[in-house]
Design a protein around this motif. Structure first.
Motif, PDB file in Angstrom:
ATOM      1  N   VAL A 227       0.822  -1.216   0.000  1.00  0.00           N
ATOM      2  CA  VAL A 227       0.000   0.000   0.000  1.00  0.00           C
ATOM      3  C   VAL A 227       0.857   1.267   0.000  1.00  0.00           C
ATOM      4  CG1 VAL A 227      -2.053  -1.041   1.017  1.00  0.00           C
ATOM      5  CG2 VAL A 227      -0.239  -0.188   2.513  1.00  0.00           C
ATOM      6  N   PHE A 228       2.167   1.127  -0.154  1.00  0.00           N
ATOM      7  CA  PHE A 228       3.045   2.285  -0.340  1.00  0.00           C
ATOM      8  C   PHE A 228       3.379   2.390  -1.822  1.00  0.00           C
ATOM      9  CE2 PHE A 228       3.556   1.409   4.130  1.00  0.00           C
ATOM     10  CZ  PHE A 228       3.680   2.667   4.705  1.00  0.00           C
ATOM     11  N   LEU A 229       2.993   3.493  -2.440  1.00  0.00           N
ATOM     12  CA  LEU A 229       3.129   3.674  -3.882  1.00  0.00           C
ATOM     13  C   LEU A 229       4.102   4.812  -4.181  1.00  0.00           C
ATOM     14  CD1 LEU A 229      -0.640   3.425  -4.868  1.00  0.00           C
ATOM     15  CD2 LEU A 229       1.027   1.582  -4.616  1.00  0.00           C
ATOM     16  N   PRO A 230       4.816   4.717  -5.295  1.00  0.00           N
ATOM     17  CA  PRO A 230       5.805   5.757  -5.612  1.00  0.00           C
ATOM     18  C   PRO A 230       5.163   7.029  -6.144  1.00  0.00           C
ATOM     19  CG  PRO A 230       5.730   4.139  -7.373  1.00  0.00           C
ATOM     20  CD  PRO A 230       4.821   3.627  -6.292  1.00  0.00           C
ATOM     21  N   GLY A 231       5.547   8.153  -5.570  1.00  0.00           N
ATOM     22  CA  GLY A 231       5.086   9.436  -6.103  1.00  0.00           C
ATOM     23  C   GLY A 231       5.884   9.857  -7.317  1.00  0.00           C
ATOM     24  N   THR A 232       7.129   9.349  -7.418  1.00  0.00           N
ATOM     25  CA  THR A 232       7.997   9.697  -8.536  1.00  0.00           C
ATOM     26  C   THR A 232       8.671   8.446  -9.068  1.00  0.00           C
ATOM     27  OG1 THR A 232       8.460  11.868  -7.557  1.00  0.00           O
ATOM     28  CG2 THR A 232       9.934  11.120  -9.307  1.00  0.00           C
ATOM     29  N   ARG A 233       8.603   8.255 -10.381  1.00  0.00           N
ATOM     30  CA  ARG A 233       9.289   7.158 -11.063  1.00  0.00           C
ATOM     31  C   ARG A 233      10.201   7.762 -12.129  1.00  0.00           C
ATOM     32  NH1 ARG A 233       4.781   3.795 -13.763  1.00  0.00           N
ATOM     33  NH2 ARG A 233       6.575   2.475 -14.319  1.00  0.00           N
ATOM     34  N   ILE A 234      11.486   7.542 -12.004  1.00  0.00           N
ATOM     35  CA  ILE A 234      12.446   8.028 -12.997  1.00  0.00           C
ATOM     36  C   ILE A 234      12.911   6.829 -13.806  1.00  0.00           C
ATOM     37  CG2 ILE A 234      14.666   9.164 -13.374  1.00  0.00           C
ATOM     38  CD1 ILE A 234      14.207  10.673 -10.758  1.00  0.00           C
ATOM     39  N   ILE A 235      12.690   6.887 -15.130  1.00  0.00           N
ATOM     40  CA  ILE A 235      12.865   5.717 -15.992  1.00  0.00           C
ATOM     41  C   ILE A 235      13.808   6.056 -17.143  1.00  0.00           C
ATOM     42  CG2 ILE A 235      11.636   3.963 -17.330  1.00  0.00           C
ATOM     43  CD1 ILE A 235       9.030   5.070 -15.962  1.00  0.00           C
ATOM     44  N   GLU A 236      14.713   5.141 -17.441  1.00  0.00           N
ATOM     45  CA  GLU A 236      15.593   5.281 -18.596  1.00  0.00           C
ATOM     46  C   GLU A 236      15.574   3.994 -19.389  1.00  0.00           C
ATOM     47  OE1 GLU A 236      19.727   7.304 -18.731  1.00  0.00           O
ATOM     48  OE2 GLU A 236      20.159   5.149 -18.654  1.00  0.00           O
ATOM     49  N   MET A 237      15.406   4.079 -20.707  1.00  0.00           N
ATOM     50  CA  MET A 237      15.360   2.900 -21.561  1.00  0.00           C
ATOM     51  C   MET A 237      16.406   2.989 -22.660  1.00  0.00           C
ATOM     52  SD  MET A 237      12.221   1.149 -23.727  1.00  0.00           S
ATOM     53  CE  MET A 237      12.118   2.395 -25.017  1.00  0.00           C
ATOM     54  N   THR A 238      17.093   1.867 -22.873  1.00  0.00           N
ATOM     55  CA  THR A 238      18.020   1.726 -23.996  1.00  0.00           C
ATOM     56  C   THR A 238      17.534   0.591 -24.876  1.00  0.00           C
ATOM     57  OG1 THR A 238      19.891   2.474 -22.640  1.00  0.00           O
ATOM     58  CG2 THR A 238      20.408   1.304 -24.676  1.00  0.00           C
TER      59      THR A 238
END
Length: 268
Positions: free
Chosen positions: A44-55
């Motif tokens: 029940v703890f959810l991320p307020g910020t997701r930083i994503i990098e894709m190659t």
């Protein structure tokens, strides 16, 4: 098999704990049970910020392109719904959305169709003595995405209905800290077939966790998530296939508590 069907949490705790400890269950089964409790508290703890990098990569494994996106997530309607604001390359989030909506699905997820685990051994990770479990699981495909108006699709992935057994397409390895009874590492190895035009997906998702205590309860939250995979799609009516070989790295932060969040259930 060790099933985790849809039962109220209170019933699970009463029945499972009584059966588990009264029957002289093994230490590894007891550890699994307590890890399940910690995973439920963490979910029940959810991320307020997701930083994503894709190659993305070519056929030889050389990098083709690197791009990034940031997702800012906000609870609304008392947490029943979640708003996402995306900055950067939204196609990364679309690709992730095929198997990952920002909440990691663990072998302790409520409302899995079926699950079976075995102990693979013991390993020390960052000074923590962990029991390592190998897991087979099956789930309704709709479970992959949170929906407060959840309806099962009837499409059970990870399951061979002809043989009434797992089909080895949804596998996981999980490291449980013997001290805190919490997840410290998870590797999901999944194959999801959406049909040749929509795509066949094969992924290996590695999640490292940070274990902490919130109001006296042990929780483990993802510190890093790395996914390597391949998406194979056939262009309709042709002999052409589109292949996307990718590596996605994600960090999550600004976690908030959402008591309404429940995957695979209708939420009031």
């Amino acid at each position: 098999m060790r099933n985790k069907k849809t039962i109220t949490l209170a019933m699970v705790l009463v029945i499972a704990s009584a059966a588990l400890f009264a029957s002289g269950a093994s230490e590894t089964d007891k550890l699994w049970f307590h890890a399940d409790e910690a995973a439920d508290a963490s979910s029940v703890f959810l991320p307020g910020t997701r930083i994503i990098e894709m190659t993305t990569f070519d056929a030889s494994g050389a990098a083709l392109e690197t791009s990034g996106a940031t997702v800012y997530q906000t609870p609304v309607n008392y947490g029943r719904y979640l708003e996402n604001r995306i900055v950067g390359d939204g196609s990364i989030v679309d690709l992730l959305g095929r198997f990952f909506d920002g909440g990691v699905i663990t072998p302790f997820e409520d409302n899995l169709y079926d699950i079976d685990y075995s102990v693979a051994g013991t390993e020390i990770l960052d000074g923590r003595v962990c029991t390592v479990y190998e897991v087979e699981l099956a789930m309704d495909k709709a479970l992959l995405t949170y929906d407060p108006n959840y309806q099962a699709s009837g499409d059970i992935i990870g399951w061979d209905s002809s043989n009434e057994d797992f089909d080895d397409t949804l596998l996981a390895t999980v490291w449980i800290d013997q001290d805190t009874k919490a997840i410290v590492k998870l590797v999901n190895e999944w194959k999801i077939d959406d049909g040749i035009s929509s795509g066949k997906l094969a992924i290996t998702q590695t999640v490292d966790y940070t274990v902490s205590t919130v109001d006296g309860t042990v929780v483990s939250l993802p510190s890093s998530i790395a996914t390597d995979g391949r998406l194979t799609q056939r262009q309709d009516g042709s002999g052409y296939y589109t292949i996307t070989d990718f590596s996605i790295k994600e960090t999550q932060s600004d976690f908030f508590h959402d008591a309404k969040f429940a995957r695979g259930e209708s939420v009031d």
